[in-house]
Scaffold this active site. Structure first.
Site, short mmCIF file in Angstrom:
data_model
loop_
_atom_site.label_atom_id
_atom_site.label_comp_id
_atom_site.label_asym_id
_atom_site.label_seq_id
_atom_site.Cartn_x
_atom_site.Cartn_y
_atom_site.Cartn_z
N GLN A 86 -0.07 5.34 -11.97
CA GLN A 86 -0.27 4.06 -11.30
C GLN A 86 -1.72 3.61 -11.41
O GLN A 86 -2.06 2.51 -10.99
CB GLN A 86 0.11 4.19 -9.82
CG GLN A 86 1.57 4.51 -9.58
CD GLN A 86 1.84 4.90 -8.14
OE1 GLN A 86 1.65 6.04 -7.75
NE2 GLN A 86 2.28 3.94 -7.33
N VAL A 88 -5.30 2.49 -13.23
CA VAL A 88 -5.64 1.57 -14.31
C VAL A 88 -6.87 2.06 -15.09
O VAL A 88 -7.41 1.33 -15.91
CB VAL A 88 -5.88 0.14 -13.78
CG1 VAL A 88 -4.58 -0.44 -13.24
CG2 VAL A 88 -6.97 0.10 -12.71
N ASP A 89 -7.29 3.30 -14.83
CA ASP A 89 -8.40 3.88 -15.59
C ASP A 89 -7.85 4.62 -16.81
O ASP A 89 -6.64 4.67 -17.04
CB ASP A 89 -9.23 4.82 -14.70
CG ASP A 89 -8.39 5.95 -14.10
OD1 ASP A 89 -7.83 6.74 -14.88
OD2 ASP A 89 -8.30 6.04 -12.86
N HIS A 104 0.77 0.15 -14.12
CA HIS A 104 0.07 -1.00 -13.55
C HIS A 104 -0.97 -1.59 -14.49
O HIS A 104 -1.82 -2.37 -14.06
CB HIS A 104 -0.57 -0.61 -12.22
CG HIS A 104 0.43 -0.25 -11.17
ND1 HIS A 104 0.11 0.43 -10.01
CD2 HIS A 104 1.77 -0.48 -11.09
CE1 HIS A 104 1.21 0.60 -9.28
NE2 HIS A 104 2.22 0.07 -9.92
N CYS A 112 -4.61 -12.87 -23.24
CA CYS A 112 -4.75 -14.28 -22.87
C CYS A 112 -3.77 -14.62 -21.75
O CYS A 112 -2.59 -14.27 -21.82
CB CYS A 112 -4.49 -15.17 -24.09
SG CYS A 112 -4.55 -16.94 -23.71
N CYS A 115 -1.26 -17.48 -23.71
CA CYS A 115 -0.35 -17.13 -24.81
C CYS A 115 -0.03 -15.64 -24.86
O CYS A 115 0.80 -15.21 -25.66
CB CYS A 115 -0.93 -17.58 -26.15
SG CYS A 115 -2.36 -16.60 -26.72
N CYS A 138 -9.63 -17.53 -25.27
CA CYS A 138 -8.77 -17.26 -26.42
C CYS A 138 -8.84 -18.42 -27.41
O CYS A 138 -9.24 -19.54 -27.06
CB CYS A 138 -7.33 -17.05 -25.93
SG CYS A 138 -6.10 -16.75 -27.22
N PRO A 204 -3.61 15.98 -0.21
CA PRO A 204 -4.15 16.53 1.03
C PRO A 204 -3.49 15.94 2.27
O PRO A 204 -3.54 16.55 3.34
CB PRO A 204 -5.64 16.15 0.98
CG PRO A 204 -5.91 15.78 -0.43
CD PRO A 204 -4.62 15.26 -0.99
#
EC number: 2.3.1.286
Length: 237
Positions: A86, A88-89, A104, A112, A115, A138, A204
């Site tokens: 999940q 985005v790195d 994600h 773009c 488009c 773009c 944890p």
């Protein structure tokens, strides 16, 4: 053994990547997350949204995978491993994991907004956080946006399909660093359990998954994951 790993913000937080709720430098602290991570926020102020994501892009580029990421990558020497994230790195990839299915999106991919053509051009430099940054444009005239799933948007079809396939074929699913409240990703653990796989939660904190997981380990990713593969047979018996 076939292992599916579902990872969330907790594993990357150990590398210094702020969780979504904390991921606001002082410049953006006064903004609601929806303003920075939604199509409406983009329409209202694309410069602000771009500034925030560009800051996160460079922040992540400066951190390194931790022992949890490296452990998952090392499992590939002994098992068939698919990583579903999940996050985005790109820390799983930099640790050496393949394949990695980003549910994600990614801070390192752009497209773009008009488009949908992928963008591979130069990014604006950012020596320090800036509240607003002009997005690249773009060839069609549309603004370039991060290829991130924003509030209200659908998950990308291909990563989701591959995530489901990996879950359905897994003998074990390891769920690490995720709150288990964001659907549809949270439903993958339920799918694994329904198909007879063991689900090992590494977190944890207690989550909604804890009650149904085959095993819950109350440690961080970097504490629990090194050595976990060797311990699994004994832990699950």
């Amino acid at each position: 053994m076939r292992i599916a790993v579902l990872s969330g913000a907790g594993i990357s937080a150990e590398s210094g990547v702020p969780t979504f709720r904390d991921d606001k430098n002082g410049l953006w602290a006064r903004f609601d997350p929806y303003e920075l991570s939604s199509t409406q926020g983009w329409r209202d102020n694309p410069q602000r949204v771009w500034g925030w994501y560009l800051w996160r892009h460079y922040l992540v580029a400066d951190v390194a995978p931790n022992a949890g990421h490296r452990a998952i990558a090392a499992w590939q020497d002994h098992a068939e491993v698919s990583v579903i994230t999940q996050n985005v790195d790109d820390l799983h990839e930099r640790a050496g994991s393949r394949p990695v299915h980003h549910l994600h999106g990614s801070l390192f991919e752009f497209r773009c907004a008009r488009c949908a053509k992928p963008y591979t051009g130069e990014l604006p430099a950012m020596a320090e956080p800036a509240l607003e940054v002009q997005p690249p444009v773009c060839g069609c005239g549309g603004l370039i946006r991060p290829d991130i799933v924003w509030f209200g948007e659908q998950l990308p079809d291909e990563p989701w399909r591959r995530a489901v396939e990996a879950t359905e074929s897994a003998d074990v699913m390891v769920v690490v660093g995720t709150s288990a409240i964001v659907y549809p990703a949270a439903g993958l653990a339920e799918l694994a359990l329904s198909r007879g796989a063991a689900v090992v939660e590494v977190n944890p904190e207690v989550t909604p998954l804890s009650a149904s997981a085959t095993l819950s380990i109350r440690e961080t990713a970097s504490q629990a994951l090194p050595g976990l593969l060797q311990r699994l047979p004994a832990l699950l018996n």
